[in-house]
Scaffold this active site. Structure first.
Site, PDB file in Angstrom:
ATOM      1  N   LEU A 171      11.019 -20.247  -4.753  1.00 35.89           N
ATOM      2  CA  LEU A 171      10.160 -19.313  -4.102  1.00 35.89           C
ATOM      3  C   LEU A 171       8.766 -19.259  -4.826  1.00 35.89           C
ATOM      4  O   LEU A 171       8.705 -19.178  -6.228  1.00 35.89           O
ATOM      5  CB  LEU A 171      10.609 -17.962  -4.199  1.00 35.89           C
ATOM      6  CG  LEU A 171       9.545 -16.924  -3.603  1.00 35.89           C
ATOM      7  CD1 LEU A 171       9.395 -16.885  -1.978  1.00 35.89           C
ATOM      8  CD2 LEU A 171       9.991 -15.513  -4.119  1.00 35.89           C
ATOM      9  N   ASP A 195       0.857  -1.163  -0.078  1.00 38.12           N
ATOM     10  CA  ASP A 195       0.097   0.026  -0.053  1.00 38.12           C
ATOM     11  C   ASP A 195       0.827   1.446  -0.138  1.00 38.12           C
ATOM     12  O   ASP A 195       1.885   1.526   0.612  1.00 38.12           O
ATOM     13  CB  ASP A 195      -0.824  -0.123   1.104  1.00 38.12           C
ATOM     14  CG  ASP A 195      -2.108   0.875   1.096  1.00 38.12           C
ATOM     15  OD1 ASP A 195      -2.348   1.163  -0.020  1.00 38.12           O
ATOM     16  OD2 ASP A 195      -2.821   1.239   2.009  1.00 38.12           O
ATOM     17  N   HIS A 240       2.945   3.415  -8.998  1.00 40.24           N
ATOM     18  CA  HIS A 240       2.600   1.998  -9.263  1.00 40.24           C
ATOM     19  C   HIS A 240       3.914   1.324  -9.884  1.00 40.24           C
ATOM     20  O   HIS A 240       4.179   0.160  -9.926  1.00 40.24           O
ATOM     21  CB  HIS A 240       1.418   1.869  -9.877  1.00 40.24           C
ATOM     22  CG  HIS A 240       0.226   2.280  -9.115  1.00 40.24           C
ATOM     23  ND1 HIS A 240      -0.045   2.054  -8.018  1.00 40.24           N
ATOM     24  CD2 HIS A 240      -0.786   3.014  -9.605  1.00 40.24           C
ATOM     25  CE1 HIS A 240      -1.036   2.365  -7.421  1.00 40.24           C
ATOM     26  NE2 HIS A 240      -1.701   3.377  -8.352  1.00 40.24           N
TER      27      HIS A 240
HETATM   28  C1  IPE Z   1      -5.596  -2.744  -0.601  1.00 40.91           C
HETATM   29  O1  IPE Z   1      -5.057  -1.447  -0.838  1.00 40.91           O
HETATM   30  C2  IPE Z   1      -5.458  -3.218  -2.102  1.00 40.91           C
HETATM   31  C3  IPE Z   1      -4.117  -3.491  -2.518  1.00 40.91           C
HETATM   32  C4  IPE Z   1      -2.770  -3.183  -2.135  1.00 40.91           C
HETATM   33  C5  IPE Z   1      -3.921  -4.061  -3.943  1.00 40.91           C
HETATM   34  P1  IPE Z   1      -6.194  -0.269  -1.062  1.00 40.91           P
HETATM   35  O2  IPE Z   1      -5.336   1.095  -0.932  1.00 40.91           O
HETATM   36  O3  IPE Z   1      -7.074  -0.672  -1.981  1.00 40.91           O
HETATM   37  O4  IPE Z   1      -7.121  -0.356   0.377  1.00 40.91           O
HETATM   38  P2  IPE Z   1      -7.862   0.802   1.303  1.00 40.91           P
HETATM   39  O5  IPE Z   1      -8.940   1.153   0.285  1.00 40.91           O
HETATM   40  O6  IPE Z   1      -6.844   1.706   1.817  1.00 40.91           O
HETATM   41  O7  IPE Z   1      -8.648  -0.251   2.403  1.00 40.91           O
HETATM   42  C1  IPE Z   2      -1.269   0.305  -3.303  1.00 42.72           C
HETATM   43  O1  IPE Z   2      -1.096   1.513  -3.420  1.00 42.72           O
HETATM   44  C2  IPE Z   2      -1.430  -0.460  -4.792  1.00 42.72           C
HETATM   45  C3  IPE Z   2      -2.890  -0.711  -5.340  1.00 42.72           C
HETATM   46  C4  IPE Z   2      -3.899  -0.730  -4.297  1.00 42.72           C
HETATM   47  C5  IPE Z   2      -3.280  -1.018  -6.543  1.00 42.72           C
HETATM   48  P1  IPE Z   2      -2.410   2.924  -3.490  1.00 42.72           P
HETATM   49  O2  IPE Z   2      -2.781   2.980  -5.030  1.00 42.72           O
HETATM   50  O3  IPE Z   2      -3.500   2.162  -2.775  1.00 42.72           O
HETATM   51  O4  IPE Z   2      -1.719   4.046  -2.919  1.00 42.72           O
HETATM   52  P2  IPE Z   2      -2.413   4.884  -1.861  1.00 42.72           P
HETATM   53  O5  IPE Z   2      -2.598   4.001  -0.691  1.00 42.72           O
HETATM   54  O6  IPE Z   2      -3.565   5.576  -2.617  1.00 42.72           O
HETATM   55  O7  IPE Z   2      -1.046   5.919  -1.545  1.00 42.72           O
HETATM   56 MG    MG Z   3      -3.934   2.501  -0.863  1.00 44.34          MG
END
Ligand code: IPE
Ligand code: IPE
Ligand code: MG
Length: 235
Positions: A123, A12, A29
């Site tokens: 792995l 995240d 990303h």
């Molecule tokens: C969880 O992160 C999903 C992934 C890391 C792919 P999100 O950013 O989507 O989750 P919330 O919305 O903060 O709960």
């Molecule tokens: C995690 O990073 C990747 C995915 C959920 C695909 P985020 O895109 O959720 O990044 P934040 O949490 O908005 O910073």
């Molecule tokens: Mg996120």
């Protein structure tokens, strides 16, 4: 030392990391995808056998079309850049989630990577894509109900194992350690069944900042936890 066979990570914070640097969310990303390679190598060197990475949730379709399209192209980027190295290191790519709803090109890239690495015994790099734990459980319940309906299974015969075996993760052991990056302290529909007795760690670093050193620290911390599984500590 306590074995840490299966590590699951909620990767995240990509978007916030990029925004803080004045870049678009998608730039985060991309760096995040590069970090998948770095962390998979590190996990392997630390003795992890299964690394499950949350790449796209069943709820992530709510994001803008541009962001979703970008995320759907990332597997192609990841494997174009690093598949050769993954194969050389003996990694096996495995997939969980509802692949049927992915764009055809994305699904093909993922299935090809899984197929190409299927004989590897190192792995297991497990990519959770269009993955939602509730959706996974729903699909599992449906498949079990179909067996009952077909007369292949009696309701009395449904054990915990019947459910485990109907989940996408049927070939993997339960999660030992769940890590979430970027400081959020929630599970976001990830591996609800499989983390029943996992140790949880929430780290402040965003995914692009999550280094092999942070991973090593998390695993070190895990080895000091006392996993009782409902029992009592044996001294
Ligand atoms: C969880 O992160 C999903 C992934 C890391 C792919 P999100 O950013 O989507 O989750 P919330 O919305 O903060 O709960
Ligand atoms: C995690 O990073 C990747 C995915 C959920 C695909 P985020 O895109 O959720 O990044 P934040 O949490 O908005 O910073
Ligand atoms: Mg996120």
């Amino acid at each position: 030392m306590k074995e840490c066979r299966h590590v699951a990570i909620i990767m995240d914070g990509n978007g916030r990391w990029a925004k803080a640097k004045g870049m678009p969310r998608t730039a985060g990303h991309k760096v995040g995808a590069d970090n998948v390679r770095t962390i998979a190598i590190a996990a392997n060197e630390l003795g992890v056998k299964y690394l499950t990475l949350y790449a796209f949730s069943t709820e992530n379709w709510k994001r803008s079309n541009d962001e979703v399209n970008y995320l759907m192209k990332l597997p192609a980027y990841l494997f174009k850049m690093y598949m050769k190295e993954f194969l050389e290191r003996g990694f096996r790519i495995r997939l969980i989630g509802d692949l049927s709803a992915l764009p055809e090109a994305t699904r093909k890239v993922l299935l090809d990577a899984a197929d190409e690495s299927k004989d590897n015994t190192g792995l297991s790099l497990i990519i959770a894509i269009n993955y939602g734990s509730r959706d996974e459980i729903r699909r599992a319940v449906k498949s079990i109900a179909e067996k009952v309906k077909a007369g292949e299974l009696e309701p009395e015969e449904i054990e915990e194992e019947t459910i485990s075996d109907a989940l996408d993760t049927r070939d993997f052991p339960d999660v030992d350690l769940l890590i979430r990056t970027s400081g959020e302290q929630r599970i976001s529909n990830y591996l609800l069944w499989q983390i029943a007795y996992a140790e949880l760690e929430f780290v402040p670093e965003s995914w692009p900042e999550f280094t092999p050193e942070v991973l090593a620290r998390c695993i070190e911390e895990y080895t000091h936890r006392d996993r009782r599984f409902g029992g009592v500590t044996n001294e």
